[in-house]
Design a protein around this motif. Structure first.
Motif, PDB file in Angstrom:
ATOM      1  N   UNK B 267       0.831  -1.211   0.000  1.00 28.58           N
ATOM      2  CA  UNK B 267       0.000   0.000   0.000  1.00 28.58           C
ATOM      3  C   UNK B 267       0.861   1.254   0.000  1.00 28.58           C
ATOM      4  N   UNK B 268       1.906   1.215   0.844  1.00 35.38           N
ATOM      5  CA  UNK B 268       2.777   2.387   0.949  1.00 35.38           C
ATOM      6  C   UNK B 268       3.480   2.669  -0.379  1.00 35.38           C
ATOM      7  N   UNK B 269       3.861   1.606  -1.086  1.00 29.55           N
ATOM      8  CA  UNK B 269       4.578   1.788  -2.346  1.00 29.55           C
ATOM      9  C   UNK B 269       3.621   1.906  -3.535  1.00 29.55           C
ATOM     10  N   UNK B 270       2.313   1.781  -3.271  1.00 31.84           N
ATOM     11  CA  UNK B 270       1.330   1.832  -4.346  1.00 31.84           C
ATOM     12  C   UNK B 270       1.500   3.015  -5.288  1.00 31.84           C
ATOM     13  N   UNK B 271       1.593   4.240  -4.732  1.00 32.86           N
ATOM     14  CA  UNK B 271       1.735   5.412  -5.595  1.00 32.86           C
ATOM     15  C   UNK B 271       2.990   5.353  -6.476  1.00 32.86           C
ATOM     16  N   UNK B 272       4.131   4.909  -5.887  1.00 39.40           N
ATOM     17  CA  UNK B 272       5.367   4.809  -6.673  1.00 39.40           C
ATOM     18  C   UNK B 272       5.172   3.844  -7.840  1.00 39.40           C
ATOM     19  N   UNK B 273       4.520   2.717  -7.540  1.00 46.88           N
ATOM     20  CA  UNK B 273       4.308   1.714  -8.581  1.00 46.88           C
ATOM     21  C   UNK B 273       3.369   2.262  -9.649  1.00 46.88           C
ATOM     22  N   UNK B 274       2.293   2.896  -9.208  1.00 44.19           N
ATOM     23  CA  UNK B 274       1.291   3.393 -10.148  1.00 44.19           C
ATOM     24  C   UNK B 274       1.894   4.433 -11.082  1.00 44.19           C
ATOM     25  N   UNK B 275       2.774   5.263 -10.521  1.00 44.07           N
ATOM     26  CA  UNK B 275       3.420   6.307 -11.296  1.00 44.07           C
ATOM     27  C   UNK B 275       4.059   5.748 -12.567  1.00 44.07           C
ATOM     28  N   UNK B 276       4.595   4.515 -12.449  1.00 43.68           N
ATOM     29  CA  UNK B 276       5.283   3.924 -13.604  1.00 43.68           C
ATOM     30  C   UNK B 276       4.515   2.719 -14.142  1.00 43.68           C
ATOM     31  N   UNK B 277       3.218   2.709 -13.851  1.00 47.08           N
ATOM     32  CA  UNK B 277       2.329   1.639 -14.337  1.00 47.08           C
ATOM     33  C   UNK B 277       2.860   0.248 -14.007  1.00 47.08           C
ATOM     34  N   UNK B 278       3.456   0.113 -12.834  1.00 49.15           N
ATOM     35  CA  UNK B 278       3.920  -1.211 -12.402  1.00 49.15           C
ATOM     36  C   UNK B 278       2.816  -1.851 -11.574  1.00 49.15           C
ATOM     37  N   UNK B 279       2.487  -3.077 -11.941  1.00 46.86           N
ATOM     38  CA  UNK B 279       1.400  -3.773 -11.263  1.00 46.86           C
ATOM     39  C   UNK B 279       1.963  -4.563 -10.085  1.00 46.86           C
ATOM     40  N   UNK B 280       1.440  -4.303  -8.891  1.00 41.90           N
ATOM     41  CA  UNK B 280       1.861  -5.072  -7.713  1.00 41.90           C
ATOM     42  C   UNK B 280       0.889  -6.228  -7.532  1.00 41.90           C
TER      43      UNK B 280
END
Lengths: 124, 403
Positions: B267-280
């Motif tokens: 959840x904490x890293x969600x925004x970082x991942x979303x920024x680069x369209x990385x799917x967690x």
């Protein structure tokens, strides 16, 4: 009368930082910058909450808390310890010495204010 | 008759003392040589003697009860004055020994042959000697063998000296290591105090508590805040590593849900991942273990942060938590740039950075994985890095469920 907070820290920048945060939140702030004057100022000001650093000239913060406990007028004042020392050990020692809260440095000033709000005795 | 003193007596005694062999316990290596001397020379008595200032002291003794005798009565005190084997075929026929108490009285020595123990520096520290209670002859072959055994004792003494030096050097290295740990702990503490002001005032400014900010001012302060945050993280990492080295880390263990910590990290890293369209992609089974939740969260954050950082846009990062054979398992798999096989073992070393990270100009301190490994080690677990089937990396952490 706004509640009074005593800030005991030997670093002038951090005293100023905490002052800005707490006065902004409606508190009145008094200062001490070593373990010796801490006692005098505390007895004179009778603060509602004490913000206490551990590394101080003239004896550390643990000693200050120990002395507080020897004065009926001071022993019930809630203390929040803020320190740059290693967290696990410092927190354990602080709580054992009677601190009510512990905040490692560096901290977000709003976190400190939240702790002070929490520790404020209802009558203050 | 007492023997004369060797010409280099003062230095000789120093060399002997520095070995710290006098009055030590018996040692098999010396016992064996004494035994060989007795066997080869067919003598009932064999001794490895050292000549101290006023006594002889036997490190290894075959056939005698006493370990020491006055130097004035010592046969070996004569032997160390020369470089060759000293042979006394009949002690009663030799004016130097005819009135010796060890001849006239117990043990009634009548025959003696001793080879001096001469160090490479030229100090005769003692002897390997054989003796008998009757007068006798000894052949050149046996004398040569006795001299050879003396050289073996000297070789043992040299080893002892080298070991002593190594021990001293080892202690010095330990001391340096301790000083390094103290330095890092002090430096970390001294860095945190000024950082408190930097971070604190920036936070006040960013909340417009000290007046309204312009857009560029805000942008600049956000950058300061981010950089200060990285500095704090690095100080914390260095302090944790230094304390782990010094064995000063105390884990605050509590029943801890690995899967929940992974979810929080995601959840904490969600925004970082979303920024680069990385799917967690999460595959989490309930796993409860006895662990320090804050440190475990740090380990997870480091691995998840890395996976995102080293992944190309629009790729997938998989986070898996499950238990297997009494072990809590966390797997973090990415489709990123990967780590060359040769570097996978050293990647957990401090300040180690994969060559692929440099090639892609991805920044970092090289401390994240060292911290992750230290935390895994502190919990009695392990961490490993392998190539992922998709070309990226997969990091596997295994922790015991109970301490």
């Amino acid at each position: 009368m706004p509640p009074k907070i005593l800030v005991i820290d030997d670093d002038p920048d951090i005293r100023r930082l905490v002052q800005l945060e707490l006065t902004g939140a409606g508190y009145e702030v008094a200062f001490a910058h070593d373990a010796v004057s801490a006692m005098t100022v505390a007895r004179k000001e009778q603060p509602a909450v004490v913000v206490l650093d551990i590394g101080l000239p003239g004896g550390d913060g643990y000693l200050v808390m120990e002395r507080f406990r020897q004065f009926p007028a001071l022993e019930t004042i809630p203390v929040v310890v803020v320190t740059a020392r290693e967290r696990v050990e410092a927190r354990a020692k602080s709580l054992a010495a009677g601190a009510r809260a512990f905040l490692p440095k560096p901290f977000d000033p709003s976190e400190l204010r939240a702790l002070v709000d929490e520790l404020l005795p209802p009558e203050a | 008759v007492a023997a004369p003193l060797p010409a280099n007596e003062t230095e000789r005694l120093q060399a002997l003392r520095s070995l710290e062999i006098l009055d030590t316990e018996r040692e098999a290596a010396y016992d064996d040589i004494a035994l060989l001397a007795a066997e080869i020379c067919e003598a009932p008595i064999a001794v490895i003697n050292f000549i101290d200032a006023d006594r002889q002291w036997g490190k290894a003794i075959v056939g005698l009860a006493d370990t020491e005798a006055p130097r004035t009565d010592s046969f070996c005190a004569h032997t160390i004055c020369g470089e060759d084997v000293l042979v006394v075929r009949d002690t009663l026929e030799d004016t130097r020994f005819a009135d010796n108490p060890m001849v006239l009285d117990d043990p009634n020595l009548r025959f003696y042959a001793g080879a001096p123990l001469v160090t490479p520096e030229g100090y005769a520290l003692g002897t390997v000697c054989v003796a008998d209670r009757r007068p006798r002859e000894i052949g050149d072959d046996r004398l040569a063998a006795l001299a050879a055994l003396a050289r073996q004792v000297v070789a043992q003494l040299e080893l002892r000296k080298a070991l002593g030096l190594l021990r001293v050097q080892n202690e010095q290295l330990r001391e340096l290591d301790r000083m390094k740990d103290v330095f890092i702990a002090t430096a970390s503490h001294e860095l945190r105090t000024p950082l408190t002001s930097v971070v604190g005032f920036v936070k006040l400014l960013l909340r417009d508590r000290l007046g309204p900010l312009g857009e560029q001012q805000r942008e600049a302060l956000v950058a300061v805040d981010r950089s200060a945050g990285r500095l704090i993280e690095m100080v914390n990492d260095l302090l944790l590593l230094a304390r782990a080295d010094a064995d000063h880390v105390t884990l605050e263990r509590a029943p801890t849900r690995l899967d929940e910590l992974v979810e929080q990290s995601a959840q904490a890293f969600g925004p970082n991942a979303a920024e680069r369209s990385i799917e967690l992609d999460l595959s989490l089974h309930p796993v409860e273990l006895d662990a320090d939740p804050a440190k475990l969260a740090q380990l997870i954050d480091n691995l998840v942060g890395n996976a995102i950082k080293f992944s190309p846009p629009s790729s997938r990062v998989e986070l898996r938590a499950f238990s297997r054979n009494g072990t809590a398992v966390l797997e973090v798999e990415d489709e990123g740039i990967g780590i060359p096989e040769a570097e996978r073992r050293v990647i957990f070393d401090r300040f180690a950075r994969a060559t692929s990270a440099h090639e892609h100009e991805i920044g970092g301190t090289g401390l994240g994985l060292a911290v992750a490994k230290t935390i895994a080690d502190l919990h009695g677990g392990r961490i490993a890095c392998d190539a992922a089937p998709g070309g990226g990396s997969v990091f596997t952490v295994e922790l015991p469920l109970a301490d």
